[in-house]
Structure formats: structure tokens, C-alpha cells
Design a protein around this motif. Sequence first.
Motif, mmCIF file in Angstrom:
data_model
loop_
_atom_site.group_PDB
_atom_site.id
_atom_site.type_symbol
_atom_site.label_atom_id
_atom_site.label_comp_id
_atom_site.label_asym_id
_atom_site.label_seq_id
_atom_site.Cartn_x
_atom_site.Cartn_y
_atom_site.Cartn_z
ATOM 1 N N VAL A 160 0.859 -1.186 0.000
ATOM 2 C CA VAL A 160 0.000 0.000 0.000
ATOM 3 C C VAL A 160 0.890 1.230 0.000
ATOM 4 C CG1 VAL A 160 -1.746 1.288 1.306
ATOM 5 C CG2 VAL A 160 -1.772 -1.220 1.323
ATOM 6 N N ILE A 161 0.640 2.142 -0.923
ATOM 7 C CA ILE A 161 1.344 3.428 -0.897
ATOM 8 C C ILE A 161 0.308 4.499 -0.555
ATOM 9 C CG2 ILE A 161 2.881 5.000 -2.128
ATOM 10 C CD1 ILE A 161 3.538 2.786 -4.067
ATOM 11 N N ASN A 162 0.547 5.225 0.505
ATOM 12 C CA ASN A 162 -0.388 6.274 0.936
ATOM 13 C C ASN A 162 -0.024 7.627 0.346
ATOM 14 O OD1 ASN A 162 -2.057 4.775 2.880
ATOM 15 N ND2 ASN A 162 -0.141 4.550 4.023
ATOM 16 N N ASN A 163 -0.969 8.538 0.392
ATOM 17 C CA ASN A 163 -0.721 9.951 0.073
ATOM 18 C C ASN A 163 -0.140 10.181 -1.320
ATOM 19 O OD1 ASN A 163 -1.438 10.612 2.818
ATOM 20 N ND2 ASN A 163 0.594 9.846 3.394
ATOM 21 N N VAL A 164 -0.684 9.515 -2.291
ATOM 22 C CA VAL A 164 -0.197 9.685 -3.660
ATOM 23 C C VAL A 164 -1.014 10.781 -4.353
ATOM 24 C CG1 VAL A 164 0.268 8.551 -5.864
ATOM 25 C CG2 VAL A 164 0.355 7.227 -3.738
ATOM 26 N N GLY A 165 -0.336 11.677 -5.023
ATOM 27 C CA GLY A 165 -1.037 12.767 -5.716
ATOM 28 C C GLY A 165 -0.084 13.497 -6.644
ATOM 29 N N TYR A 166 -0.329 14.782 -6.837
ATOM 30 C CA TYR A 166 0.538 15.593 -7.700
ATOM 31 C C TYR A 166 0.336 17.057 -7.337
ATOM 32 C CZ TYR A 166 -3.920 15.923 -10.161
ATOM 33 O OH TYR A 166 -5.258 16.116 -10.462
ATOM 34 N N PRO A 167 1.292 17.914 -7.723
ATOM 35 C CA PRO A 167 1.184 19.337 -7.368
ATOM 36 C C PRO A 167 -0.015 20.010 -8.041
ATOM 37 C CG PRO A 167 3.397 18.785 -8.169
ATOM 38 C CD PRO A 167 2.524 17.608 -8.446
ATOM 39 N N ASN A 168 -0.585 20.982 -7.402
ATOM 40 C CA ASN A 168 -1.741 21.737 -7.893
ATOM 41 C C ASN A 168 -2.839 20.823 -8.417
ATOM 42 O OD1 ASN A 168 -0.317 24.222 -7.458
ATOM 43 N ND2 ASN A 168 0.833 23.729 -9.315
ATOM 44 N N PRO A 169 -3.388 19.992 -7.529
ATOM 45 C CA PRO A 169 -4.351 18.980 -7.975
ATOM 46 C C PRO A 169 -5.609 19.576 -8.591
ATOM 47 C CG PRO A 169 -4.332 19.164 -5.578
ATOM 48 C CD PRO A 169 -3.177 19.975 -6.073
ATOM 49 N N ASP A 170 -6.165 18.868 -9.551
ATOM 50 C CA ASP A 170 -7.386 19.302 -10.206
ATOM 51 C C ASP A 170 -8.504 18.377 -9.750
ATOM 52 O OD1 ASP A 170 -7.875 20.969 -13.157
ATOM 53 O OD2 ASP A 170 -9.469 19.725 -12.315
ATOM 54 N N ARG A 171 -9.616 18.975 -9.334
ATOM 55 C CA ARG A 171 -10.693 18.164 -8.764
ATOM 56 C C ARG A 171 -11.758 17.764 -9.773
ATOM 57 N NH1 ARG A 171 -8.722 21.393 -5.162
ATOM 58 N NH2 ARG A 171 -8.287 20.755 -3.029
ATOM 59 N N SER A 172 -11.532 18.039 -11.058
ATOM 60 C CA SER A 172 -12.543 17.566 -12.007
ATOM 61 C C SER A 172 -12.133 16.178 -12.497
ATOM 62 C CB SER A 172 -12.698 18.549 -13.168
ATOM 63 O OG SER A 172 -11.871 18.197 -14.231
#
Lengths: 415, 478
Positions: free
Chosen positions: A107-119
Motif C-alpha cells: 500500500v502506498i499512501n498519500n499519492v497525488g501531484y502538485p496543484n491537484p485538479d478536482r474535475s
Amino acid sequence: MNRRNFIKQSAFTTAGTMLIPHFLKAYESQMLGKGPASNGKILVVVQLSGGNDGLNTVVPYRNDIYYRERPTIAIKPEKVLQLNDEIGLHPAMGPLKALYDEGLLTVINNVGYPNPDRSHFRSMDIWQTASDSDKYVNTGWVGRYLDASCAGKAQQPFRTIEVDDTLSLAMKGSSLNGLAVVDPKKLYNQTRSGFVTGLGKEKAADKGMHEPESVAYLYKTLAETVSSADYVYDKVSRTSRAVSGAPSSTLLTTYPNHELGNRLKTVSQLIQSGVETSVYYVSISGFDTHINQPGQQERLLGQYAEAVGAFMTDLKTAGRQNDVLLMTFSEFGRRVKQNASNGTDHGTANNVFLIGGGLPSRRVLNEAPNLAKLTDGDLTYSVDFRQIYATLLHDYLGADDVAILGRKFDGIKFV
Amino acid sequence: MDKLTKQQQTRYLFARACFGATSAELEEATRKPLRKVVRQLFGDSKTVSELSVVKPEENETKKQLKGQFRDGQLDKDMLKERIRDNAEKVRDLNLQWLDQMATSKAALREKMALFWHGHFACRAQGRNPLFMQQYANTIRQNALGKLGDLLMAVSKEPAMLQFLNNQQNRRNAPNENFAREVMELFTLGRGNYSEHDIKEAARAFTGWQFTPEGQFVFRERIHDEGDKTIFGKTGAFKGEDIIAMLLENKQTARFITSKIYRFFVNETEDKKQVDALAEQFYKSGYDISDLMETIFLADWFYDAKNVGAHIKSPVELLVGLRHTLGVQFDQPQPQIFVQRTLGQLLFYPPNVAGWPGGKNWIDSSSLLFRMQLPNYILKATEVTVQPKEDGDVNTQLLARKGNAKFRTTVNWADFENAFTKSSDTELIDSIATVLLPFPLRPDQRTLLESQTKSGQTRPERIQTLTAALMSLPEYQLT
């Protein structure tokens, strides 16, 4: 629709000679002879469309903030399938817990990217193209992997297969696209109409004529589709005959009868028939849970866990568990605070699962989400999803991650 | 390659400037000088009929509906139904526009508007049909006018301000999204401005907002009145000043002309031709009609290398097929299905950069579906393909379950009329000249002839050949 019906309904019923395209046979044997080097590793990507609520999937069952912010939808501590003393899985995910206990789940937690887009569509774009959130890219990361692995060699769309009717942006490269196949036989039948193969044949006979690049591109795509469909179907039908004479008998496991179950069954069938595909892509939708989340998510996570459980059992029986790595992601997680309709709205960082692939045993790779330190009420990411892609490409598939992702992302030591 | 025949030129003009021609339109136009045909296309596009699925006073935004729910004016089921109604109206708007493209005389205007929809890409947000209706009518009304008017009008559209988050752009909390896209995607193109220009322009656009009724408003209280320095000029600029500065910059003419060239002429741009067009476009005060007329009358437009170089977008393919054969769908929903399956749904571009176009339209599955499309539409062949869901629970009703047939009415009589003079042996080539950018090769002709059966009546033969010709890869091209 079976082949006879197809031909009957199609406008293209034609003479039998058209059904044997010589040039396609030549094309195919050329392809089979000179495949790009592959290390035999297989990646299966499972996309959960709609933004799966990661907090109710990997539950921080000792965290007061979690229970405070989700008074009616939080998963009760006693129901959670514990992974460690901080987090545990949703109770519907028994088969996944079993995989964890076997040492197959990371399990890898907290995965995302800079300036996330919520659409949905934009965030999915970003995950599929691996672009920065303020850039627009027309090719996908798997498609570019295909470009890179076929560069200067025979063109082989079937090296990356999406088990679906249509192709995701993730699968589109700049010179090559992956192949969309729901059912090898159905695709084969579609390309076996005398008209389609006839076109491939007459085109091949036609030499040195001036034509715009667009025409060449269409016919090249058509020829690749026909030969890939032929190759895949041939492999699958040959293995099923060799084992016992009945189709699908390569599979020793019973799969759940729903869409994801059926599609992973197809993936397993293709893998076991020896089709030389390095990346498979599958998606399941319905995770956009703004209202009445609990029942809906329970059903979907249950299906997911059941299908993946069957898939891994099947591969284990076939002795292929270490060659196949399954990665699961969703375009974003959801807000920490539940909304007024027993649901959750669009958020940012989320967890990613890696299963099988001969990875080191049983672990949660990094820290659980910090619910006391949110960004605008959303989880703060600590792992860029492209670090995971880079690791998969470089360390697992043995590909040039920098060329494919456009720049260097620090790998994560999970392989 | 040889020079094009008059008929090939005319066919090509209709394919690029409009959505193709019917056999009758083609026959009539071929008898006239090209200049006259071009002028007629503009004449036919003088007027514009408004798309209308909702009256402004009837519109209720999702936010308003949720308010009524909280106040107890709506119960849960009613709320759900009203939100669903709104989404259905966006779908109806899509279908109404598609009908205009396929049947209206103003085909050039609609084609140009389709281009602007991809350029000023805007996506249906919050299922607000009124905003999308206004946006669509704005690009359709200004499609052939002055770029300055179009740019200003579309930038002030609530749909666009919402899509690009300008409602969140305030004096003390700037949101740069709108300013960035206006420069990067609408006017100058990447690399022709600095990050500083964007920051400052964003300040100038503060206060550009809209009301729930779909009216643009300038809210002085949240506008940043201070001095801004943009492109080296300093002043207390407002949004209108930025638009004016962007139009003053010749790079805007170059950027837009290049995009028009790639859409209407050739994906590979000829630098000399584009430079000359851009210069003229700028000098004319950004007169779009003037630019398009120059293109359609240029000798090089009819160069053999441009013919067949354009891959039809899914909307061009569907609308073109409908137009040529006068196809009516008994139930319009399958047209949404086709758009979704092939990746171009009106009002739902993939992102603010619009549809990438060109080769991007084609992969193994989309090509097979495109080649099968004439059979779905003309012969009610069973459809077994399913498009993907896009993850958004609110757009699910745009989905369609598989395993169905399209039911359509085709105006074969008018189509067949044009071929009364063709002999049986000429027939296939006569139809091909209406439908395809290139003459048939001998081997293609043999394959197509093999689709017909002996004993077929002439109308049956025409129908068989037409469906087969439309299934050729070449039919994907204009």
C-alpha cells in the motif's frame, strides 16, 4: 454476435479468397520473429474511475479526526481488516486482506501531484498522460512506453492491451496506439470480414503510388489491427485447445461474474496463452459517491477485491504470480469531511495498491495520511504518482522512464 | 499528381468549408464558377437561428435547486429529477446543434462554430443548460465576424468564466486560470508571454463575474484597481484593456491563423502561406469571413497535397453522413453514443485545450467502429460496442446500454436522383466522386463490386455501393 451473424449482417460478405490475406500472414510472421526485447514482466493497471474514497478503503481506524469528520459514513474500528496498528482495509475487501497476509500487497499512501485538479476528466487526463496539472499532453504514459519499446522495430500494438471496447488516452502513443480487446474472438471476427481483410490485401499489393500520409496511416492502423487481432486470437485458441480441447480451460480458478471479474479473467487468459503483452489496462467505474456512499462503495470494493483475489489465485496456480504486478489507482481521493448526503465530494491525494510481481513481502510503504495537516480540507500528497510510474517503468519493466515521462522522477524502492 | 477536376474541387470545398455536399448540391455547384460557389456559401451563412432548449427565466442552477431543497420547496426525488432535467437539456442542446450542422443552409457558419468550440473549448459544468446555450449561440453568432468581438463575447460568457474559475479571481485572492488560458490557448500561444504578464493580467480580470441568471457583471468591489504592468505597459488596466492588448499583438493573428489553417487546410502548415494569411487577417482588423474567403479562393487551397489530408472528426463524420444522405434518426440518442464512443461529445471537450484532432482520432477500435458506422446507420446492424463511463456520476445518463440498433430514415430517392445518367459500369465511380476525396483504384473497385449481388435493382445496387464506399478508410478523409 458470432461470426456467422456478423457476416450475415455485414455488407461485406465476399468471396472466400479474400479471407486469406497473404500479406497479413507475412506481416504477422515478421512481427513474431523480431519482437522488442522484453524482460517477461507484466504490468496490469486497474483504474477505479470516479475518484474512489481512499479513506474508507484504507481506513485510519485509530484516528479521532477521521471519526469526527465522518460521523455517519466512517468504517467502525471493529469492522476494519487491520493491516497494522494504524490502518486497515474496508470490511468488504477480505480477499485483498488475504493477499496482504500472503505478503503480496503493498500500500502506498498519500499519492497525488502538485496543484491537484478536482474535475474527473481533467484529473484522469493528468494521471493518464503523466503531465503536470497545467500542461496538456495528447499521448498517454503507456502509449509512450509502447512507442519506446517498439522504436525501430516491428509495430506491435498488442504489446499493450486495454480490455475494453474503446481505448483510453493512457494507451495512445505518438506513433503507435495500444490495442483494445474485450474478447479476442469478437475482435477477430470483426477483422475477418472479407471487406476488411480484402482492403488490407489490396492495399499491400499497391506499390509506389503517391498518397497522402493520412491514407497510409489509416491503412497501417488497419493492417496492425487485423494482424494483432489474428495473432491474439490464434494464441488464445491454440492454448485452450492444447490444454483440453475446450476454450478457456487454461483458467483453473473461478472468477466472479461481473465486469471486472470477466475482464481480469480475459487478462489472465491472454497472459497464460503466451501473448507477448507487457502492459494490460482495465477500468471499473462508479466511484463518484456524492450521495449514499456506504452501500455503493461496499459493493464496488467487494467486487474489486473478489476479482483481484481470483486473478492472483489463478496466476499462483499457473506459477506466474511473480511475473505479474497489478497496480490500482483512482484519479483522486475524496474530501476528509463527509457531506450532507452521506457521501463525499472530490478531494486530492489517495492510496495506490501494488499486488504481486515478486515484490518484497507484505507492507505499507509509507506514513498514513496526516488528518491534522490538511491542505484546504484535503489530504496533502507526499508521493508524486509519476514516481510510481518511473519505478514501474525503470525497475520493473526495464524501460527508459526518463524518455517516457519526459523527465526524471525519483524512484521509490518498492521493486 | 494531376490537377483536380472541377467536380473534385467543388467536392473538396464543400467537405472543408461545410460538412460535405449532397449529390444534388454538388451537381448544381459544379456548373458554376468556383468564386460564385464560395460567395454563395457565405451568403447562405448570413443568418443564424438560435439554439434554444431553455428560456433564461426558466433556468435553475444546481445551486439554486439545492437551495430550494434546503428550504423545503423540493423533496429529494424532485431535486434529483430537476438536476437530471438540466443534464438532459445539455444533451438536447447537443442534438439541436448537430441537427443545425446537418440540415441548415448555414453550414459554413456551423463548421466555423465547431472550430471555435474546439478553440474556445468550454465544458458543461454543473449541468447548467442556459450557460451552455448562451455560449453556443455566442460562438455561432460571431463565428464569421470580427475576432475581437468573438473573443470579448466568449470571454464574458458565464460558461467560460465558470469553467476557467474567474468567479474565484478576487482582489485579495487572485486565480490566474482565466488569464493564463486566454493567453496560452485563445490568443498568443505558449511562450509568447511571461509568468509576470499572467499574474498582472489576472489582477485586471478580477471582478469579471456572472449572475445565476447568466448575465455578465463587473463587480467593482472585488476588482483590483491598482496599476498593473503587462507587456511592458503600466496602467490601472481592466479586463477589456487586456483583450485589446492581446489583439494589438500580431502574434494573436499568427496563432489563430495557424490553427485555422491546420483545421481547414492541412495539419502540416505551410509557413509562407500562413504568414501571408496572418498578415492579411491582422490588417483587416481580424475579419474572419475575409480570412476564410481568401483561403477558399486561393489556388494552393486546391493543391492535390491538401486533398484527403484531413481526418474527419467524429462530429464531421456523423454530420457529413447525415447531410449527404438526408438521414434522420427516429430516436436521437444514438448520436450521443457515436460521439462518446469516438471521443468527441459536443459541450464536453476533454480539456480547455480542445480536441487534439488529426491522427489522434484514429486507433484500432475507433477505426473499426468508423468503418462499421454506415452499417449501423443505414442498415440497422446490431451495435455491440460500449463507450467508457467518464467517472462523473452526473453524466451517466449520457451513457447508453449496448446491444441496440439505430433506427433511421434515409432519403435515398434524392441521393439516387443524381445518378440517373450514369450507366451501370460508371455507377460506382460516379458515387465515389461524391463520397471520396480520391478516385477509386482498380483493385478497390473490384472489391466493392463484389459486395453487390446479381439481380439487385438499381436502387438496391446504389445503396449497397454507397454503404460500402462509406466504409472505406478513405471515407474518413476530406
